[in-house]
Motif scaffolding. Structure first.
Motif, PDB file in Angstrom:
ATOM      1  N   LEU B  48       0.833  -1.200   0.000  1.00 33.85           N
ATOM      2  CA  LEU B  48       0.000   0.000   0.000  1.00 33.85           C
ATOM      3  C   LEU B  48       0.874   1.259   0.000  1.00 33.85           C
ATOM      4  CD1 LEU B  48      -3.004   0.568  -0.055  1.00 33.85           C
ATOM      5  CD2 LEU B  48      -2.973   0.753   2.432  1.00 33.85           C
ATOM      6  N   THR B  51       2.285   1.808  -3.437  1.00 33.85           N
ATOM      7  CA  THR B  51       1.355   2.411  -4.391  1.00 33.85           C
ATOM      8  C   THR B  51       1.430   3.933  -4.301  1.00 33.85           C
ATOM      9  OG1 THR B  51      -0.086   0.520  -4.058  1.00 33.85           O
ATOM     10  CG2 THR B  51      -1.040   2.418  -5.162  1.00 33.85           C
ATOM     11  N   ARG B 161     -13.156   1.236  -3.451  1.00 32.96           N
ATOM     12  CA  ARG B 161     -12.211   1.685  -4.458  1.00 32.96           C
ATOM     13  C   ARG B 161     -12.866   1.646  -5.833  1.00 32.96           C
ATOM     14  NH1 ARG B 161      -6.989  -1.379  -2.446  1.00 32.96           N
ATOM     15  NH2 ARG B 161      -6.233   0.165  -0.943  1.00 32.96           N
ATOM     16  N   THR B 170     -11.287  -2.846  -4.619  1.00 35.22           N
ATOM     17  CA  THR B 170     -11.451  -2.737  -3.168  1.00 35.22           C
ATOM     18  C   THR B 170     -10.846  -3.960  -2.478  1.00 35.22           C
ATOM     19  OG1 THR B 170     -13.539  -1.630  -3.623  1.00 35.22           O
ATOM     20  CG2 THR B 170     -13.108  -2.257  -1.342  1.00 35.22           C
ATOM     21  N   ARG B 172      -7.990  -5.067  -2.697  1.00 34.92           N
ATOM     22  CA  ARG B 172      -6.947  -5.758  -3.479  1.00 34.92           C
ATOM     23  C   ARG B 172      -5.762  -4.819  -3.665  1.00 34.92           C
ATOM     24  NH1 ARG B 172     -11.747  -7.841  -6.721  1.00 34.92           N
ATOM     25  NH2 ARG B 172     -11.797 -10.070  -6.280  1.00 34.92           N
ATOM     26  N   ASP B 173      -4.942  -4.727  -2.638  1.00 36.85           N
ATOM     27  CA  ASP B 173      -3.813  -3.796  -2.663  1.00 36.85           C
ATOM     28  C   ASP B 173      -2.809  -4.142  -3.761  1.00 36.85           C
ATOM     29  OD1 ASP B 173      -4.991  -2.528  -0.607  1.00 36.85           O
ATOM     30  OD2 ASP B 173      -3.615  -3.241   0.959  1.00 36.85           O
ATOM     31  N   TYR B 177      -1.626  -1.840  -6.859  1.00 36.75           N
ATOM     32  CA  TYR B 177      -0.194  -1.554  -7.027  1.00 36.75           C
ATOM     33  C   TYR B 177       0.238  -1.786  -8.468  1.00 36.75           C
ATOM     34  CZ  TYR B 177       4.863  -1.810  -6.346  1.00 36.75           C
ATOM     35  OH  TYR B 177       6.202  -1.594  -6.437  1.00 36.75           O
ATOM     36  N   GLN B 245      -5.737   4.764  -3.191  1.00 36.81           N
ATOM     37  CA  GLN B 245      -4.772   4.199  -2.240  1.00 36.81           C
ATOM     38  C   GLN B 245      -5.231   4.486  -0.813  1.00 36.81           C
ATOM     39  OE1 GLN B 245      -2.464   6.118  -0.281  1.00 36.81           O
ATOM     40  NE2 GLN B 245      -1.103   4.445   0.359  1.00 36.81           N
ATOM     41  N   GLN B 247      -8.257   5.682   0.060  1.00 34.03           N
ATOM     42  CA  GLN B 247      -9.728   5.601   0.178  1.00 34.03           C
ATOM     43  C   GLN B 247     -10.267   6.799   0.958  1.00 34.03           C
ATOM     44  OE1 GLN B 247      -9.937   0.999   0.831  1.00 34.03           O
ATOM     45  NE2 GLN B 247     -11.962   1.722   0.219  1.00 34.03           N
TER      46      GLN B 247
END
Lengths: 251, 331
Positions: B48, B51, B161, B170, B172-173, B177, B245, B247
């Motif tokens: 995160l 990103t 997201r 949402t 799913r980091d 990325y 990133q 939110q």
């Protein structure tokens, strides 16, 4: 062939009148030299003709078209190019890139964002031709900031040529150039005669009298004499104001 | 003869450019390897954070396009980050969660804002240009402060997201990325093409000597304005990512501090190099995270680092690498 007509041109900086009611007729194809002592307003006049400086009043006419209010880029596209007295190039660009940009200005749109410009053969070829005409083709890939003074003067000339001018304004192209370099430069300019109309500002009197078809003398912003080189040389007012008796006797 | 005619300038420039592309490619590979590494170290938090790094890398690179190649020091570029973040917030409040639509909306608003403010700002030069872009940036900032429907000063939380082609990001980091990384690579390729195109050569020429450019027939204004608009639009894409990133969106994304940070990233990485500001963004944010954990006075040390950098390597990290020969910059 295109001529340049200047009528009653004026420019003041505050109380100082730098260009005082200047009228000039540069015939198509002729090399017209403007001479005068330091501070006579020669560079100011060139800047007004090229559009870098706005005139207070009067008109500038290029091949029958009034360009008095036109900014510099527009005049260049019509075929009126200038070289600078103090070298003014792009120091971080190679000589070739400097000249190729001048070609690019007149060849196609510059709003092209994707194709690489460095490999555009049409630009590079035309630029190499201009460099060759100015005698700098052997230094094409050298960064402009690494060039010598004499080479800078030739680069100035090559850039001006690459704009495909009809009328070329040359502001002391020989400034600081001496000896064989100067002779070669004069030869080069002579080769352009008949092909281009030229306005030449120059301190080197030998060069002026070798090249010029007509000479105008500028003193304190005013044209005090204009005519064939011999007539101007023998004009008493000119001798008093500028050439000095010494030069007159020597000639 | 024909070979010298058509060959590109055989000097140092092409080799230096090739070196920078290579350096950028190395960075992209490292970025791509980061998530598996973070997962292996059981530290997914870094995905995160990463990103955020990549989003700022996009913004710094976009700023470099005008700052480095056009000598236009915009001190209001955070406004475009803001337009991107609020494009996400406002559209998703109307049920539009598609990332590509949000990006398009951010770009449209940014283009308009850049067109108007750029046309006015470009009447000035040097420090006046910096001040007037700052003023426009602040105007945008205060507009969103007073936008109470979206929380005003307090900001606005996003419940979910964006989705990309129907794929919901949402929670799913990792996916977010890699979407960001793909955008960064694509936009780097775009910027690289631009600076090496006809347009890029004119822009760089204006940076070097505007009077000379006019004397060969170019009117600088339209080229500078176009670059200014392109840069603003790309920056807004970074804003769209940042909103996703975190939110969360707030006017803090567009404060003048943020504009200053973007300039720092560009200078730190190397002005006028594209790849440099990407590294600069990562370096600046890493220092922020690292020094921030060590001391609450981290900005003091960061400032010291910046001073040393500017003194000893005015061309930033890029200059440092080229000097040591790691990027094979010298011929």
């Amino acid at each position: 062939m295109t001529g340049l007509t200047v009528r009653n041109l004026n420019k003041s900086f505050g109380a100082l009148k730098v260009t005082d009611d200047v009228s000039l007729e540069v015939a198509p194809g002729e090399l017209h030299a403007i001479i005068g002592p330091n501070g006579a307003g020669k560079t100011t006049l060139i800047s007004q003709l090229s559009g870098q400086l706005a005139s207070d009043s009067g008109t500038v006419n290029l091949g029958g078209r009034d360009i008095t209010r036109m900014p510099m880029p527009g005049r260049v596209r019509l075929g009126l190019a200038r070289s600078f007295q103090i070298t003014s190039v792009l120091p971080g660009f190679t000589a070739l890139e400097n000249v190729a940009l001048a070609v690019q200005a007149r060849k196609g749109s510059s709003f092209r964002f994707f194709a690489p410009v460095a490999t555009e053969a049409a630009l590079n070829d035309a630029a190499m031709r201009a460099l060759a005409e100015a005698g700098l083709d052997d230094r094409a890939h050298v960064l402009a900031r690494s060039l010598s003074h004499g080479e800078h003067r030739r680069l100035e000339l090559a850039i001006a040529l690459a704009t495909d001018p009809k009328v070329l304004l040359l502001d002391e192209p020989l400034a600081g150039v001496g000896g064989e370099d100067a002779d070669a430069f004069v030869d080069r300019l002579r080769r352009f005669k008949g092909r281009l109309t030229m306005v030449l500002i120059e301190h080197d009197m030998d060069a002026v009298f070798k090249l010029a078809d007509r000479v105008s003398v500028l003193v304190y912003g005013q044209i005090i004499a204009s005519g064939a080189p011999e007539d101007v040389r023998n004009d008493p007012a000119v001798r008093a104001a500028y050439l000095g008796d010494e030069h007159g006797e020597a000639a | 003869m024909t070979e010298t005619l058509t060959a590109p300038a055989a000097g140092r420039a092409p080799r230096r450019i090739a070196g920078r592309v290579k350096a950028a490619a190395c960075l992209f590979v490292l970025f791509a390897l980061m998530p598996p590494l973070a997962a292996a170290l059981d530290d997914p938090f870094w995905i995160l954070i990463g990103t955020r790094f990549l989003a700022y890398a996009i913004a710094a690179m976009a700023l470099d396009l005008i700052l480095g190649y056009g000598a236009m020091v915009s001190f209001g570029h955070a406004a475009y980050l803001g337009f991107g973040t609020y494009a996400v917030a406002i559209l998703s409040s109307y049920g539009i969660h598609d990332l590509s639509l949000q990006i398009l909306a951010g770009i449209a608003v940014s283009a308009l804002f850049a067109l108007v403010t750029g046309a006015i700002s470009l009447r000035t030069r040097g420090v006046y240009f910096i001040m007037i872009t700052l003023a426009f940036g602040q105007m945008a900032f205060f507009f969103f402060i007073s936008l109470s429907a979206y929380g005003g000063d307090d900001g606005y939380g996003l419940t979910q997201r964006s989705s990309l082609f129907g794929f919901d990001l949402t929670g799913r980091d990792g996916a977010l990325y890699y979407v960001t990384l793909a955008l960064l690579i694509g936009l780097f390729a775009l910027c690289h093409r631009i600076v090496n195109s006809r347009f890029g050569r004119v822009l760089t020429g204006i940076r070097e000597n505007p009077v000379r450019m006019e004397a060969v027939g170019f009117a600088p204004f339209r080229y500078q304005l176009t670059a200014f608009i392109i840069s603003g639009c790309i920056t807004s894409i970074a804003g769209v990512i940042l909103a996703n990133q975190a939110q969360f969106v707030s006017p803090a994304f567009m404060s003048w501090h943020r504009s200053g940070e973007l300039i720092v990233m560009v200078v730190l990485g190397g002005v006028g190099t594209l790849a440099g500001p990407i590294a600069g963004a990562v370096a600046a944010l890493t220092l922020e995270e690292g020094l921030g954990a060590l001391s609450e006075h981290w900005k003091l040390f960061f400032g010291l680092f910046l001073v040393l950098m500017v003194l000893f390597s005015p061309r930033g990290l890029t200059g440092l690498l080229e000097k040591t020969g790691l990027m094979r910059g010298k011929s």
